[in-house]
Structures are given as C-alpha cells and as structure tokens.
Design an enzyme around this catalytic site. Structure first.
Site, short mmCIF file in Angstrom:
data_model
loop_
_atom_site.label_atom_id
_atom_site.label_comp_id
_atom_site.label_asym_id
_atom_site.label_seq_id
_atom_site.Cartn_x
_atom_site.Cartn_y
_atom_site.Cartn_z
N ASP A 281 -3.02 2.59 -5.98
CA ASP A 281 -1.95 2.61 -4.99
C ASP A 281 -1.86 1.36 -4.12
O ASP A 281 -1.19 1.36 -3.10
CB ASP A 281 -2.09 3.84 -4.09
CG ASP A 281 -3.43 3.89 -3.36
OD1 ASP A 281 -4.28 3.02 -3.62
OD2 ASP A 281 -3.63 4.78 -2.52
N GLU A 282 -2.53 0.27 -4.53
CA GLU A 282 -2.48 -0.97 -3.76
C GLU A 282 -2.31 -2.17 -4.69
O GLU A 282 -2.87 -2.20 -5.78
CB GLU A 282 -3.77 -1.18 -2.97
CG GLU A 282 -3.97 -0.27 -1.78
CD GLU A 282 -5.23 -0.63 -1.02
OE1 GLU A 282 -5.22 -0.55 0.22
OE2 GLU A 282 -6.23 -1.01 -1.66
N ASP B 116 0.85 -1.19 0.00
CA ASP B 116 0.00 0.00 0.00
C ASP B 116 0.89 1.24 0.00
O ASP B 116 1.63 1.48 0.95
CB ASP B 116 -0.90 -0.03 1.25
CG ASP B 116 -1.89 1.12 1.28
OD1 ASP B 116 -1.99 1.87 0.28
OD2 ASP B 116 -2.57 1.29 2.30
N MET B 117 0.80 2.03 -1.07
CA MET B 117 1.62 3.22 -1.19
C MET B 117 1.15 4.27 -0.18
O MET B 117 -0.04 4.53 -0.06
CB MET B 117 1.55 3.79 -2.60
CG MET B 117 1.84 2.77 -3.70
SD MET B 117 3.40 1.87 -3.46
CE MET B 117 4.59 3.21 -3.56
N ARG C 52 -9.42 13.93 5.21
CA ARG C 52 -10.04 13.88 3.88
C ARG C 52 -11.50 14.32 3.90
O ARG C 52 -12.09 14.53 2.85
CB ARG C 52 -9.93 12.45 3.31
CG ARG C 52 -8.55 12.14 2.78
CD ARG C 52 -8.52 10.86 1.99
NE ARG C 52 -8.83 9.70 2.82
CZ ARG C 52 -8.85 8.45 2.36
NH1 ARG C 52 -8.60 8.21 1.07
NH2 ARG C 52 -9.10 7.44 3.18
#
Length: 278
Positions: A115-116, A12-13, A60
């Site tokens: 991103d995963e 996971d980035m 967020r």
C-alpha cells in the site's frame, strides 16, 4: 544533483485493506471496518482499521472481540488462508492496479509495500518548469498542507521572492504538490481508492510528513522547515529506530527527539556505537 534538486513523493493508501474489502463488498460502505487474520482466538488479530472504527477507539493492537466491545457495529472481514498462511492476493492485485496509475505519471517508482510507493517526480517537475514559472493557486493545492506555514502563505512567499531565486526549491515542491494532487485524483478516478501523500526532497522526509495529515490529504515539507519539525519529532518515528535499538539510542544518548540526534557528528556516533550503526 544537490540534496534539494530532487522531488520525491510517498503515496500511502489510506487503510488500504479496509478499502479493498469495502470495494469487494459494497455492503460494507460507510461502516466501521477492521480486517482480521490467522487464528480466530478472541475474534482474530487486527491488521487494519478504517477511520470510522478508529473514531470509536478501535486499534490494531486489539483482537476482534475487543473491537466489538468498543464498537458493536464493527465489520470484521477476514484475510483468506491458503495452507495455513495468509493469502494477500486480493490486496496485492489492488496494489498493482494503483501502481499502474502511478506509472502513468513517472517511470521512477519504487513499491515500498502493498500500500505504499515512492515516486521520483524530479523530471516531471522540471518539465513543467521549462516554460517558465507556472501560476499555482490555492485551489491547485486544495488538499495540501505545508509544514511550518499556511499553504497560501507558502505560495505567496514563492512569488514575492521569484526574482531572487531564493524560493526555487519551494517552487519545485509546489509544482510537485500540484502533480501529486493530480496523481491522487487519478488513483481515485481509476480505482476508487483514496490515498495520502508526502512531498519532500528525499524518501525519508516524504515518509515522515505523509502521516501528518490523513486521510485523503497530502503534506509538503520545505527544506527550511525540517529543523523545526525535527525538534518535536520522536526518534521512534524514523524507520529502523522504532523498536529496541531506538530505545537503546534514547537511553544511551539521553535524547528523545530527532532534533537532538542530529547534533551528534558521525564520528561521535561511531565512537558510541560501531562503524555500521554509527
């Protein structure tokens, strides 16, 4: 193959959109960042927040203007738009660069999002074990946490019980952890991006533990620690149970944690809900 023979990792980035923006604009380096998109009302909707901004209370759920009130020095790069739609090209291209690095370690890769990615490391782990038990030191797992115990104790237990075969699964997880340390180092070396990871015996568990220690860290989940983790893990943490149905589930069964949910048999769940949902 049994449930514990497979070794799966989720890569996971960390705050990936923010990392991409920082790489494209070095002036953003070391600054709090939140990426915004679509309409500019109240500064735009936030879709990604880096850790420096999170430390200042930015989330967020905020819009850009509210983030500036919390953190006046925050940078708000905007997602480009093409014909009124968000253009995620630069993030997708960066994700592809990362995927190319991951593919050099295993051919069994599943991109879960930009991103995963899930990696099946079973073959790579078994290859490492063909020549006998490797000597794994705490330094080999320097950025690794283990659910339920200290990493050094986890390794000690493996070697103390090596002749009994009781820790074969844990040994595979440890080897998987060493491989993932290499993977994450390679991703950073080749792309400049940092990432976190979860290592377990299946995708669901790897996903759950990946978020326990971030950023730029990784977590191993031994099978014997699953029950302990489930005891305090909210139902909403499970994929597809975070929204309305998760709330219905909690209300109907009068439970809040996964550990309470696993006490119900499949038959009981089908009787309470329907065949597919149960």
């Amino acid at each position: 193959m049994s449930n514990t023979d497979r070794i799966v990792a989720l890569i996971d980035m960390d705050c990936f959109y923010c990392q991409v923006e920082e790489k494209l604009d070095p002036n953003l380096a070391g600054k709090p960042i939140a990426v915004v998109q679509y309409n500019q009302w109240k500064g735009g909707g936030i879709i990604a927040v880096n850790y420096l901004a999170r430390d200042q209370g930015v989330t967020r759920q905020m819009r850009g203007d509210e983030a500036k009130e919390k953190c006046p020095e925050i940078q708000l790069p905007r997602v480009p738009q093409v014909r009124g739609k968000a253009d995620l090209t630069k993030y997708r291209e960066a994700g592809k660069q990362v995927a190319e690095v991951l593919k050099s370690f295993t051919n069994v890769l599943e991109r879960a999002s930009i991103d995963e990615a899930y990696l099946d490391l079973t073959e790579a782990v078994n290859t490492e074990l063909k020549n006998g038990m490797p000597i794994i030191s705490r330094e080999d797992l320097s950025n690794t946490y283990v659910v339920g115990c200290e990493t050094s104790d986890f390794l000690s237990n493996i070697y103390q019980n090596s002749n009994s075969g009781l820790c074969d699964d844990d040994l595979k997880l440890a080897v998987g952890g060493v491989i993932v340390e290499r993977i994450r180092a390679a991703v950073f070396r080749e792309t400049g991006f940092k990432c976190s990871a979860g290592i377990a015996h299946n995708k669901t568990l790897a996903k759950l533990v990946c978020s326990l220690h971030k950023p730029n860290k990784q977590t191993i989940l031994p099978q014997q620690a699953v029950r302990e983790m489930f005891a305090t893990l909210p139902i909403r943490k499970i994929k597809s149970l975070g929204g309305k149905f998760g709330h219905i589930l909690s209300e109907t069964l009068k439970i809040n944690y996964i550990g309470e949910l696993v006490k119900f048999s499949e038959k009981e769940l089908i009787q309470t809900f329907d065949d597919k949902t149960g």
